[in-house]
Structure formats: structure tokens, C-alpha cells
Design an enzyme around this catalytic site. Structure first.
Site, PDB file in Angstrom:
ATOM      1  N   HIS A   1       0.299   8.000  51.521  1.00  7.61           N
ATOM      2  CA  HIS A   1       0.806   8.977  50.566  1.00  7.61           C
ATOM      3  C   HIS A   1       0.167   8.741  49.208  1.00  7.61           C
ATOM      4  O   HIS A   1      -0.594   7.801  48.996  1.00  7.61           O
ATOM      5  CB  HIS A   1       2.344   8.961  50.473  1.00  7.61           C
ATOM      6  CG  HIS A   1       2.946   7.808  49.746  1.00  7.61           C
ATOM      7  ND1 HIS A   1       4.267   7.766  49.362  1.00  7.61           N
ATOM      8  CD2 HIS A   1       2.409   6.634  49.324  1.00  7.61           C
ATOM      9  CE1 HIS A   1       4.512   6.624  48.742  1.00  7.61           C
ATOM     10  NE2 HIS A   1       3.411   5.916  48.707  1.00  7.61           N
TER      11      HIS A   1
ATOM     12  N   CYS B   1       0.253   4.070  42.233  1.00  7.64           N
ATOM     13  CA  CYS B   1       0.766   4.919  43.322  1.00  7.64           C
ATOM     14  C   CYS B   1       0.254   6.349  43.223  1.00  7.64           C
ATOM     15  O   CYS B   1       0.477   7.156  44.127  1.00  7.64           O
ATOM     16  CB  CYS B   1       2.294   4.921  43.326  1.00  7.64           C
ATOM     17  SG  CYS B   1       2.981   3.307  43.675  1.00  7.64           S
TER      18      CYS B   1
ATOM     19  N   HIS C   1      -2.787   5.672  49.159  1.00  8.27           N
ATOM     20  CA  HIS C   1      -2.548   4.334  49.712  1.00  8.27           C
ATOM     21  C   HIS C   1      -1.516   4.486  50.832  1.00  8.27           C
ATOM     22  O   HIS C   1      -1.000   5.578  51.053  1.00  8.27           O
ATOM     23  CB  HIS C   1      -2.035   3.368  48.631  1.00  8.27           C
ATOM     24  CG  HIS C   1      -0.701   3.755  48.081  1.00  8.27           C
ATOM     25  ND1 HIS C   1      -0.532   4.760  47.148  1.00  8.27           N
ATOM     26  CD2 HIS C   1       0.538   3.304  48.354  1.00  8.27           C
ATOM     27  CE1 HIS C   1       0.745   4.894  46.867  1.00  8.27           C
ATOM     28  NE2 HIS C   1       1.433   4.030  47.587  1.00  8.27           N
TER      29      HIS C   1
ATOM     30  N   HIS D   1       1.716   2.619  53.513  1.00 14.59           N
ATOM     31  CA  HIS D   1       2.773   1.629  53.695  1.00 14.59           C
ATOM     32  C   HIS D   1       3.093   1.499  55.177  1.00 14.59           C
ATOM     33  O   HIS D   1       2.961   2.465  55.933  1.00 14.59           O
ATOM     34  CB  HIS D   1       4.066   2.044  52.978  1.00 14.59           C
ATOM     35  CG  HIS D   1       3.933   2.165  51.506  1.00 14.59           C
ATOM     36  ND1 HIS D   1       4.003   1.095  50.647  1.00 14.59           N
ATOM     37  CD2 HIS D   1       3.736   3.251  50.720  1.00 14.59           C
ATOM     38  CE1 HIS D   1       3.859   1.503  49.409  1.00 14.59           C
ATOM     39  NE2 HIS D   1       3.692   2.819  49.411  1.00 14.59           N
TER      40      HIS D   1
ATOM     41  N   ASP E   1       3.991   9.366  61.584  1.00 17.59           N
ATOM     42  CA  ASP E   1       3.288   8.119  61.878  1.00 17.59           C
ATOM     43  C   ASP E   1       1.770   8.339  61.874  1.00 17.59           C
ATOM     44  O   ASP E   1       1.262   9.251  62.531  1.00 17.59           O
ATOM     45  CB  ASP E   1       3.735   7.578  63.241  1.00 17.59           C
ATOM     46  CG  ASP E   1       3.237   6.161  63.485  1.00 17.59           C
ATOM     47  OD1 ASP E   1       3.128   5.385  62.508  1.00 17.59           O
ATOM     48  OD2 ASP E   1       2.958   5.829  64.656  1.00 17.59           O
ATOM     49  N   HIS E   2       1.078   7.504  61.122  1.00 20.71           N
ATOM     50  CA  HIS E   2      -0.377   7.593  60.966  1.00 20.71           C
ATOM     51  C   HIS E   2      -0.822   8.940  60.393  1.00 20.71           C
ATOM     52  O   HIS E   2      -1.898   9.447  60.726  1.00 20.71           O
ATOM     53  CB  HIS E   2      -1.101   7.264  62.282  1.00 20.71           C
ATOM     54  CG  HIS E   2      -1.045   5.802  62.610  1.00 20.71           C
ATOM     55  ND1 HIS E   2       0.101   5.191  63.073  1.00 20.71           N
ATOM     56  CD2 HIS E   2      -1.975   4.831  62.510  1.00 20.71           C
ATOM     57  CE1 HIS E   2      -0.142   3.904  63.253  1.00 20.71           C
ATOM     58  NE2 HIS E   2      -1.386   3.650  62.907  1.00 20.71           N
TER      59      HIS E   2
ATOM     60  N   GLU F   1      10.124   0.650  52.100  1.00 17.65           N
ATOM     61  CA  GLU F   1       8.735   1.003  51.816  1.00 17.65           C
ATOM     62  C   GLU F   1       7.873  -0.251  51.746  1.00 17.65           C
ATOM     63  O   GLU F   1       6.678  -0.222  52.022  1.00 17.65           O
ATOM     64  CB  GLU F   1       8.650   1.782  50.506  1.00 17.65           C
ATOM     65  CG  GLU F   1       7.351   2.520  50.325  1.00 17.65           C
ATOM     66  CD  GLU F   1       7.410   3.437  49.131  1.00 17.65           C
ATOM     67  OE1 GLU F   1       7.200   4.649  49.310  1.00 17.65           O
ATOM     68  OE2 GLU F   1       7.674   2.960  48.017  1.00 17.65           O
TER      69      GLU F   1
HETATM   70 NI    NI Z   1       3.433   4.072  47.878  1.00 13.50          NI
END
Ligand code: NI
Length: 141
Positions: free
Chosen positions: A18, A37, A41, A43, A80-81, A128
Site C-alpha cells: 500500500h 508511508c 511498501h 506489510h 493477499d499479494h 500491521e
Molecule cells: Ni504501511
């Protein structure tokens, strides 16, 4: 059969990318507000979903395998992914902070629980990172 109300929780993991960016703000203001952020990037998230309800004759508030299937079909397969800013239809127009993602997940999960008598969605918790989690209880201001 008891009159006990019990909460059950299913935990799942997913990985997603995100970027925190508000299109209403300038690039400079976005960098100031979101810092690192503001760039792409990812998580490794942990999703914990808690359902609350009475314990019927079966002894189960709800079959946890059913809850697992709901989470996988309504949420995990979508995120996911994926890149949450652009790949996830139900997150379009949402700044994908953990807070906003928790609320969006609630909206996806809550209707799926309605067929299960007495059960209600109690909490959506999203980790997160190891040090940060957010929780949503369905409340509105
Ligand atoms: Ni983040």
C-alpha cells in the site's frame, strides 16, 4: 446448552502493498503527513476476527471453519499479494491505513454472519506490524 455468551476468534495472515496518499492534498503535504508511508511498501498483516454469540446445543458459537471460509472468500483472496491502492475493488477511494482497512473488512464480513443465529461480529483487529494494531467494533461517530 448454557446461557453463556462466548467470543471466538479466527486469525489469518496476508501480505499486501500500500501507499498512504490523499489525492486531495499536494505531494508535499502528503510527504509531510505520511512520511515514508507515502511511498509504495508492504506489510505482513495479521487479521483477527471475533464473533460473539450464545453457545447452542452443538457447543459451538459458530463453526470456526465456516468463519475461516468467509474470511478467505470475502477478504483474503481480494487483498493477499495485492496492492491495496489499486488492485482491490472494495478499497477504491479509501486511503488504506489499517484503520480504514479494518472498517472496509467489517463491511465485507458482517453481512456474511447474518445467517448464523445469535452470532454477531464483535471485533476486527488488524496487526500491521509487530508493534501496531488497530481494532474496529462497528461503531460510528
Ligand atoms: Ni504501511
Amino acid at each position: 446448552m448454557t446461557d453463556a455468551i462466548v467470543e471466538i476468534t479466527r486469525c489469518e495472515e496476508f501480505s499486501a502493498a500500500h501507499r498512504l496518499h490523499d489525492p486531495r492534498l499536494s505531494d508535499e503535504d502528503n510527504r509531510r503527513l505520511y512520511g515514508p508511508c507515502n511511498t509504495d511498501h508492504g506489510h505482513n498483516y495479521i487479521l483477527e476476527v471475533t464473533v460473539r454469540g450464545p453457545v447452542p446445543a452443538s457447543g459451538m458459537v459458530m463453526d470456526l471453519n465456516v468463519l475461516m471460509r468467509i474470511l478467505r472468500e470475502k477478504v483474503l483472496v481480494e487483498v493477499d499479494h495485492k496492492h491495496m491502492n489499486r488492485d482491490v475493488p472494495f478499497l477504491q477511494g479509501v486511503i488504506p491505513t489499517a484503520e480504514n482497512v479494518a472498517v472496509a473488512f467489517w463491511k465485507r464480513i458482517e453481512p456474511e454472519l447474518r445467517p448464523y443465529a445469535g452470532c454477531s461480529l464483535r471485533r476486527v483487529r488488524i496487526w500491521e506490524s509487530r508493534g501496531n494494531y488497530v481494532e474496529y467494533y462497528g461503531e460510528r461517530a
